[in-house]
Scaffold this motif. Sequence first.
Motif, PDB file in Angstrom:
ATOM      1  N   ARG A  83       0.842  -1.200   0.000  1.00 27.22           N
ATOM      2  CA  ARG A  83       0.000   0.000   0.000  1.00 27.22           C
ATOM      3  C   ARG A  83       0.880   1.255   0.000  1.00 27.22           C
ATOM      4  O   ARG A  83       0.623   2.204  -0.731  1.00 27.22           O
ATOM      5  CB  ARG A  83      -0.922  -0.023   1.219  1.00 27.22           C
ATOM      6  N   ALA A  84       1.923   1.246   0.819  1.00 27.63           N
ATOM      7  CA  ALA A  84       2.819   2.398   0.909  1.00 27.63           C
ATOM      8  C   ALA A  84       3.534   2.605  -0.425  1.00 27.63           C
ATOM      9  O   ALA A  84       3.732   3.736  -0.870  1.00 27.63           O
ATOM     10  CB  ALA A  84       3.838   2.183   2.022  1.00 27.63           C
ATOM     11  N   GLU A  85       3.909   1.494  -1.061  1.00 29.45           N
ATOM     12  CA  GLU A  85       4.600   1.588  -2.341  1.00 29.45           C
ATOM     13  C   GLU A  85       3.681   2.194  -3.388  1.00 29.45           C
ATOM     14  O   GLU A  85       4.089   3.054  -4.159  1.00 29.45           O
ATOM     15  CB  GLU A  85       5.054   0.185  -2.774  1.00 29.45           C
ATOM     16  N   GLN A  86       2.417   1.761  -3.396  1.00 22.02           N
ATOM     17  CA  GLN A  86       1.458   2.300  -4.360  1.00 22.02           C
ATOM     18  C   GLN A  86       1.250   3.796  -4.138  1.00 22.02           C
ATOM     19  O   GLN A  86       1.295   4.574  -5.072  1.00 22.02           O
ATOM     20  CB  GLN A  86       0.114   1.580  -4.242  1.00 22.02           C
ATOM     21  N   SER A  87       1.038   4.190  -2.897  1.00 20.25           N
ATOM     22  CA  SER A  87       0.820   5.618  -2.646  1.00 20.25           C
ATOM     23  C   SER A  87       2.120   6.385  -2.862  1.00 20.25           C
ATOM     24  O   SER A  87       2.100   7.533  -3.286  1.00 20.25           O
ATOM     25  CB  SER A  87       0.258   5.851  -1.241  1.00 20.25           C
ATOM     26  N   GLY A  88       3.246   5.743  -2.601  1.00 17.51           N
ATOM     27  CA  GLY A  88       4.541   6.378  -2.852  1.00 17.51           C
ATOM     28  C   GLY A  88       4.750   6.615  -4.332  1.00 17.51           C
ATOM     29  O   GLY A  88       5.193   7.688  -4.742  1.00 17.51           O
ATOM     30  N   ASN A  89       4.388   5.627  -5.147  1.00 14.16           N
ATOM     31  CA  ASN A  89       4.515   5.784  -6.597  1.00 14.16           C
ATOM     32  C   ASN A  89       3.617   6.908  -7.075  1.00 14.16           C
ATOM     33  O   ASN A  89       4.016   7.717  -7.900  1.00 14.16           O
ATOM     34  CB  ASN A  89       4.136   4.487  -7.323  1.00 14.16           C
ATOM     35  N   ALA A  90       2.403   6.954  -6.559  1.00 16.33           N
ATOM     36  CA  ALA A  90       1.459   7.992  -6.972  1.00 16.33           C
ATOM     37  C   ALA A  90       2.003   9.370  -6.600  1.00 16.33           C
ATOM     38  O   ALA A  90       1.966  10.292  -7.405  1.00 16.33           O
ATOM     39  CB  ALA A  90       0.102   7.754  -6.321  1.00 16.33           C
ATOM     40  N   SER A  91       2.539   9.511  -5.391  1.00 13.87           N
ATOM     41  CA  SER A  91       3.015  10.837  -4.977  1.00 13.87           C
ATOM     42  C   SER A  91       4.298  11.208  -5.718  1.00 13.87           C
ATOM     43  O   SER A  91       4.509  12.373  -6.017  1.00 13.87           O
ATOM     44  CB  SER A  91       3.208  10.901  -3.464  1.00 13.87           C
TER      45      SER A  91
END
Length: 110
Positions: A83-91
């Motif tokens: 989840r953190a990786e996904q939101s990290g990629n988005a940001s």
Amino acid sequence: AGEKDDDSPKEEPWETALKTTVVDMEVGEFQGHKVSVWDLLHSKYIPEENRKELLELYQAGELTLEQVKTVVTTIVTKTEAARAEQSGNASSLRAESAAAEAEHSHRQED
């Protein structure tokens, strides 16, 4: 006065063990808290089918408390990392496009 009311159903020993065994979680909503294995099992991180399977294996004696603890903490950690990786990629994508826009508008001023 300190007696437990006898109306409540007796908790199974395996259930008590899951509720009294706590782990330090360093991710997600549990970060920095001690959480019981029971609470982790019943959290949004563990799909119902996995929970049922783990509980059945544990009750049958095929998994030890330590193994159940390891499995649930691993699932929570991996889920939260994904989840953190996904939101990290988005940001980071947003940051890159913002930087590109800033650069573009800066060039126009020259």
